[in-house]
Design a protein around this motif. Structure first.
Motif, PDB file in Angstrom:
ATOM      1  N   ARG A 136      44.020 -29.282   9.152  1.00 46.74           N
ATOM      2  CA  ARG A 136      42.751 -29.611   9.808  1.00 46.74           C
ATOM      3  C   ARG A 136      41.635 -28.674   9.376  1.00 46.74           C
ATOM      4  O   ARG A 136      40.490 -29.092   9.194  1.00 46.74           O
ATOM      5  N   ASN A 137      41.970 -27.406   9.189  1.00 47.67           N
ATOM      6  CA  ASN A 137      40.960 -26.443   8.773  1.00 47.67           C
ATOM      7  C   ASN A 137      40.430 -26.773   7.377  1.00 47.67           C
ATOM      8  O   ASN A 137      39.239 -26.654   7.094  1.00 47.67           O
ATOM      9  N   GLU A 138      41.334 -27.225   6.498  1.00 43.10           N
ATOM     10  CA  GLU A 138      40.920 -27.600   5.153  1.00 43.10           C
ATOM     11  C   GLU A 138      40.010 -28.836   5.187  1.00 43.10           C
ATOM     12  O   GLU A 138      39.027 -28.916   4.456  1.00 43.10           O
ATOM     13  N   ARG A 139      40.338 -29.799   6.063  1.00 41.82           N
ATOM     14  CA  ARG A 139      39.496 -30.993   6.193  1.00 41.82           C
ATOM     15  C   ARG A 139      38.098 -30.609   6.691  1.00 41.82           C
ATOM     16  O   ARG A 139      37.089 -31.123   6.188  1.00 41.82           O
ATOM     17  N   LYS A 140      38.058 -29.710   7.653  1.00 40.46           N
ATOM     18  CA  LYS A 140      36.756 -29.298   8.182  1.00 40.46           C
ATOM     19  C   LYS A 140      35.951 -28.560   7.125  1.00 40.46           C
ATOM     20  O   LYS A 140      34.730 -28.772   6.986  1.00 40.46           O
ATOM     21  N   LYS A 141      36.619 -27.716   6.355  1.00 40.55           N
ATOM     22  CA  LYS A 141      35.928 -27.019   5.263  1.00 40.55           C
ATOM     23  C   LYS A 141      35.384 -28.007   4.244  1.00 40.55           C
ATOM     24  O   LYS A 141      34.285 -27.833   3.704  1.00 40.55           O
ATOM     25  N   ALA A 142      36.174 -29.058   3.945  1.00 40.83           N
ATOM     26  CA  ALA A 142      35.734 -30.069   2.984  1.00 40.83           C
ATOM     27  C   ALA A 142      34.512 -30.808   3.510  1.00 40.83           C
ATOM     28  O   ALA A 142      33.562 -31.095   2.760  1.00 40.83           O
ATOM     29  N   GLN A 143      34.516 -31.105   4.809  1.00 39.60           N
ATOM     30  CA  GLN A 143      33.363 -31.774   5.411  1.00 39.60           C
ATOM     31  C   GLN A 143      32.114 -30.909   5.296  1.00 39.60           C
ATOM     32  O   GLN A 143      31.040 -31.372   4.915  1.00 39.60           O
ATOM     33  N   ILE A 144      32.272 -29.632   5.590  1.00 39.06           N
ATOM     34  CA  ILE A 144      31.141 -28.698   5.508  1.00 39.06           C
ATOM     35  C   ILE A 144      30.686 -28.559   4.060  1.00 39.06           C
ATOM     36  O   ILE A 144      29.484 -28.551   3.759  1.00 39.06           O
ATOM     37  N   SER A 145      31.645 -28.467   3.141  1.00 35.83           N
ATOM     38  CA  SER A 145      31.324 -28.318   1.721  1.00 35.83           C
ATOM     39  C   SER A 145      30.517 -29.511   1.212  1.00 35.83           C
ATOM     40  O   SER A 145      29.501 -29.337   0.522  1.00 35.83           O
ATOM     41  N   LEU A 146      30.971 -30.732   1.544  1.00 33.20           N
ATOM     42  CA  LEU A 146      30.252 -31.928   1.097  1.00 33.20           C
ATOM     43  C   LEU A 146      28.845 -31.956   1.690  1.00 33.20           C
ATOM     44  O   LEU A 146      27.862 -32.240   0.993  1.00 33.20           O
ATOM     45  N   THR A 147      28.745 -31.624   2.966  1.00 33.76           N
ATOM     46  CA  THR A 147      27.446 -31.636   3.633  1.00 33.76           C
ATOM     47  C   THR A 147      26.494 -30.616   3.024  1.00 33.76           C
ATOM     48  O   THR A 147      25.334 -30.928   2.723  1.00 33.76           O
ATOM     49  N   LEU A 148      26.977 -29.374   2.825  1.00 34.46           N
ATOM     50  CA  LEU A 148      26.121 -28.325   2.259  1.00 34.46           C
ATOM     51  C   LEU A 148      25.721 -28.659   0.821  1.00 34.46           C
ATOM     52  O   LEU A 148      24.616 -28.310   0.374  1.00 34.46           O
ATOM     53  N   GLY A 149      26.612 -29.348   0.098  1.00 38.95           N
ATOM     54  CA  GLY A 149      26.285 -29.734  -1.272  1.00 38.95           C
ATOM     55  C   GLY A 149      25.243 -30.836  -1.349  1.00 38.95           C
ATOM     56  O   GLY A 149      24.410 -30.868  -2.260  1.00 38.95           O
ATOM     57  N   LEU A 150      25.276 -31.747  -0.383  1.00 36.82           N
ATOM     58  CA  LEU A 150      24.328 -32.873  -0.372  1.00 36.82           C
ATOM     59  C   LEU A 150      22.981 -32.501   0.248  1.00 36.82           C
ATOM     60  O   LEU A 150      21.944 -33.030  -0.157  1.00 36.82           O
ATOM     61  N   LYS A 151      23.011 -31.610   1.214  1.00 32.45           N
ATOM     62  CA  LYS A 151      21.824 -31.355   2.046  1.00 32.45           C
ATOM     63  C   LYS A 151      20.567 -30.965   1.268  1.00 32.45           C
ATOM     64  O   LYS A 151      19.480 -31.489   1.547  1.00 32.45           O
ATOM     65  N   PRO A 152      20.655 -30.069   0.265  1.00 30.11           N
ATOM     66  CA  PRO A 152      19.418 -29.692  -0.447  1.00 30.11           C
ATOM     67  C   PRO A 152      18.781 -30.851  -1.211  1.00 30.11           C
ATOM     68  O   PRO A 152      17.631 -30.735  -1.650  1.00 30.11           O
TER      69      PRO A 152
END
Length: 582
Positions: free
Chosen positions: A187-203
């Motif tokens: 679950r921690n890896e899934r949450k990190k992946a969600q954050i990673s995708l979001t931070l990568g797209l956000k800018p």
């Protein structure tokens, strides 16, 4: 594990020379036939039509080659642009043909249609499109304009998103690689992946919103203001060769049955032992053991071949040919575009399949899906280039049917401790293909009804439409609100997405016929696929006694979803009551 493009061309230079030769042929074709169609006999017109098709096929062959080169190396955008420019010039000398046909006297058109052999429906469809065609001069202007409008923004989207990198545990991952982490059992890896995708797209939100706004604007100007369609969806329905009535019936049926999604995810929450299920938990595997098997590509290949062989020798032989003749590009790599597709290429060659295989079980379903497309495209080659491409509503039929064949194969071959997970995965695939694609369509309907939108406007509509599907079962976090921005269909093909849902319910209905012993099903299904786009979907399905205009048709498909969910619940209850069963 890389595809072999030499059946198309041996080099970029060879493809470019071939494309320029097609341009010369187009110029000669225009000189020989323009303003003369009225003088032709039906047999002479048929010869003219075949020559027109051959030139278009040659243009398509060159464009296929350069697009496939670009798909595996997006740094080659300048070559793609050059080829598109040459093709555009060639097609300027062909654009008159369809226009001249539709402006012929009706009795003359009918004589040509009656003698048109496999091209009959192609010509009838031209008559249906006639009210939205413009003068030759105007059509040429729109063709030139497309290089710097809709297609230009699509290219910008592809090139920009393919360059993005997402930081995950000290690594730089591609979009496909980080998305695959959302399927992790951790679950921690899934949450990190969600954050990673979001931070990568956000800018990049301002850019993605700008691209989408321009695509929407261009679509509306082109089709509604210039061509005269009543609404922004109508051109897609016409190209899909279906009625708005049948699409509305589909969307209404799906929207009315989101309770199935909510019911499933509430069960999943219980199985995972979570108090709350978040968006990054949607694809969490349901594990009865600690095993997290990776599936090597060779194993996936054999599993899919076995599934096809058990249904049809024809399916098996075509898929086997795809592996042996290197139709497939398998693994992610630097500069390769994300996702997966099967490109029909041209009837004189064969389809090509792009994957981004990451050794996950869901990748086997992607392989089956894209090979289903390839089989469909290969079977349709005999109806010619003008008829080969199917409308989107039936284009997904063979691909989703192939997934069902794989599902049955895995049900037979897997140990019982993995069966519940397979059912969960299949239901989630169906939800992604059926319900989620209608969420996308609902989202598109709303954003296309608005003028220019800011990123936060897109975010708000996205969250509202997604939450309707999940009800109270899944909590969508704020990170999820920008995930509309990486969906390529919104940019490349507005209102494409309902076609997946259309095909999903259609396939579930067809698959039930197959499992219930419908007479000569394999023979009729292969005939259905071999027709490509040469017959309208409504007429094609009459071979199975189905009517897509009947709302009960969609309800039957939804009943099949309920059946799979009920089977999943029985498995789950057995596991609860008999913990040693597996």
């Amino acid at each position: 594990m890389n595809w072999d493009l030499t059946p198309l061309f041996g080099s970029v230079n060879e493809a470019e020379a071939f494309l320029k030769e097609a341009e010369f042929r187009a110029i000669d074709f225009e000189k020989n036939y323009k303003n003369r169609l009225y003088t032709l006999t039906p047999d002479e017109f048929l010869d003219c039509l075949k020559e027109y098709e051959d030139i278009l096929e040659n243009i398509g062959r060159a464009l296929t080659y350069i697009y496939l080169e670009f798909a595996t190396d997006t740094s080659k955008g300048q070559f793609l642009a050059k080829f598109q420019e040459i093709a555009n010039k060639a097609e300027e000398h062909l654009i008159w043909f369809e226009l001249e046909f539709i402006y012929l006297p009706i009795d003359k058109q009918q004589k040509f249609i009656d003698n048109a052999s496999i091209y009959k429906y192609y010509l009838l469809h031209l008559q249906e499109e006639a009210p939205y065609k413009l003068s030759e001069k105007e059509e040429k202007i729109l063709m030139k304009k497309d290089l710097t409008s809709g297609s230009a923004f699509s290219r910008l989207f592809d090139e920009h998103i393919s360059r993005l990198k997402f930081f995950f545990n000290g690594e730089k991952l591609s979009e496909e690689e980080v998305l695959s982490r959302l399927y992790s059992p951790d679950r921690n890896e899934r949450k990190k992946a969600q954050i990673s995708l979001t931070l990568g797209l956000k800018p990049h939100q301002e850019l993605f919103a700008y691209i989408y706004n321009q695509v929407k604007k261009d679509w509306k100007i082109d089709f509604c203001e210039i061509r005269g369609y009543d609404n922004v969806e109508e051109p897609r329905h016409l190209s899909n060769k279906v009625t708005k009535k049948s699409v509305d019936a589909l969307i209404s049926t799906v929207n009315e049955n989101t309770v199935l999604v909510e019911e499933y995810y509430n069960i999943k929450k219980e199985l995972l032992g979570y108090e709350n299920l978040y968006d990054y938990d949607r694809y969490a595997p349901i594990k009865l053991t600690d095993k997290t098997p990776e599936i090597p590509f060779e194993e996936a290949k054999q599993t899919v071949l076995n599934a096809f062989k058990n249904f049809s020798h024809t399916f098996y032989e075509i898929a086997k040919k795809a592996f042996e003749e290197k139709w497939i590009d398998v693994y992610p790599k630097e500069g390769k575009r994300g996702g997966a597709f099967s490109h029909s290429a041209t009837p004189k060659v064969h389809p090509y399949v792009l994957l981004n295989y990451t050794n996950q079980r869901r990748d086997i379903f992607t392989l089956a899906h894209e090979l289903g497309h390839a089989i469909h495209q290969y079977l349709a080659k005999d109806v010619g280039y003008l008829n080969q491409d199917t409308p989107l509503t039936t284009a997904e039929t063979a691909s989703i049917f192939a997934e069902m064949l794989l599902f049955e194969e895995l049900k037979k071959s897997l140990p019982k401790d993995e069966l519940l997970e397979i059912y969960a995965g299949k239901l989630e695939d169906i939800f992604a293909t059926l319900f989620r694609q209608i969420v996308f369509t609902n989202f598109e309907r709303r954003v296309h009804s608005e003028d220019e939108l800011k990123p936060q406007d897109y975010n708000k509509i996205w969250m509202e439409e997604n939450q309707k599907m999940f009800g109270q079962s899944v909590i969508l976090t704020q990170n999820y609100e920008i995930w509309w921005s990486y969906i390529p269909h919104f940019i490349h093909s507005p209102f494409y997405c309902y076609s997946y849902s259309y095909a999903q319910l259609l396939v579930l209905t067809l698959y039930n016929l197959y499992k219930n012993g419908f007479e000569n099903f394999e023979e009729k299904y292969i005939e259905f696929l071999s027709q490509g786009g040469s017959v309208p979907p409504k007429k094609q399905l009459e071979i199975f006694g189905l009517d897509i205009e009947d709302e009960n048709f969609w309800r039957k498909g939804m009943g099949a979803v309920r059946k799979i969910l009920n089977e999943f619940k029985v498995l789950k209850d057995k596991n609860d009551s008999e913990p040693t069963l597996f």
